[in-house]
Scaffold this motif. Structure first.
Motif, PDB file in Angstrom:
ATOM      1  N   GLU A   1       0.834  -1.197   0.000  1.00  0.00           N
ATOM      2  CA  GLU A   1       0.000   0.000   0.000  1.00  0.00           C
ATOM      3  C   GLU A   1       0.877   1.259   0.000  1.00  0.00           C
ATOM      4  O   GLU A   1       1.882   1.317   0.702  1.00  0.00           O
TER       5      GLU A   1
ATOM      6  N   HIS B   1     -12.508  -1.910   1.960  1.00  0.00           N
ATOM      7  CA  HIS B   1     -11.273  -1.126   2.078  1.00  0.00           C
ATOM      8  C   HIS B   1     -10.667  -1.023   0.686  1.00  0.00           C
ATOM      9  O   HIS B   1     -10.384  -2.029   0.052  1.00  0.00           O
TER      10      HIS B   1
ATOM     11  N   THR C   1      -7.598   0.814  -1.716  1.00  0.00           N
ATOM     12  CA  THR C   1      -6.284   1.427  -1.582  1.00  0.00           C
ATOM     13  C   THR C   1      -5.553   1.396  -2.914  1.00  0.00           C
ATOM     14  O   THR C   1      -5.972   0.704  -3.839  1.00  0.00           O
TER      15      THR C   1
END
Length: 173
Positions: free
Chosen positions: A125, A162, A164
């Motif tokens: 990430e 989520h 990213t």
């Protein structure tokens, strides 16, 4: 070997050194891996262990002398042709920066080479500079970016997505 320096409010620093070993993660280890993520994450790890039985992945654990995992991670051989893709790498938070991640990655690279492959890849990430610094130190170089996402179970049982952006990195072995 794992060396940990411990301090307490009223005692001087103490250094503890423990031997560790790398082995395959087993289904019986999952209850001891709650530190690595949510219940959803552990279900994904359990599915990865099923894939390990089929030879599609390797899933490793760095263990203490009492055989408890303190670092875990997988190598997926189905993601990129000619490479092993490292994923789900995690170290017990209190034991980070002690060499366990390096040991885990080097063991994963040995598994990749053992399959006759000569490249390791991973995605990190963008907002995780500490992990990216480790991978860079270990010889991984960035070659692109890609979005990633997964569902996580909240403490109330709700599912949250989520999303990213990841830096794609690789290393020739």
């Amino acid at each position: 070997m794992l060396t940990v320096v411990m301090t307490a409010d009223e005692t001087p620093d103490a250094t503890v050194t423990l031997p560790v070993r790398v082995r395959d993660l087993l289904p019986r280890d999952l209850p001891a891996c709650t530190w690595s993520g949510s219940a959803t994450h552990l279900r994904h790890v359990a599915r990865a262990l099923e894939r390990a039985e089929a030879g599609e992945v390797d899933y490793l654990a760095v263990c203490t002398p009492v055989d408890l995992p303190v670092a875990i991670g997988g190598v997926d051989y189905q993601v990129a042709a000619g490479a092993g893709t490292l994923w789900q790498l995690a170290v017990v938070p209190a034991l980070q920066s002690r060499g366990l991640g390096t040991l885990l990655i080097r063991a994963a690279e040995q598994r990749i080479k053992g399959r006759g492959l000569h490249r390791a890849e991973l995605a990190v990430e963008e907002d995780n500079p500490r992990a990216r610094a480790l991978y860079t130190r270990l010889g991984y170089t960035a070659y692109g970016r890609a979005p990633d996402g997964w569902d996580e179970e909240g403490p109330d049982g709700s599912i949250r997505r989520h999303e990213t952006m990841c830096v794609l990195m690789r290393r020739e072995l």
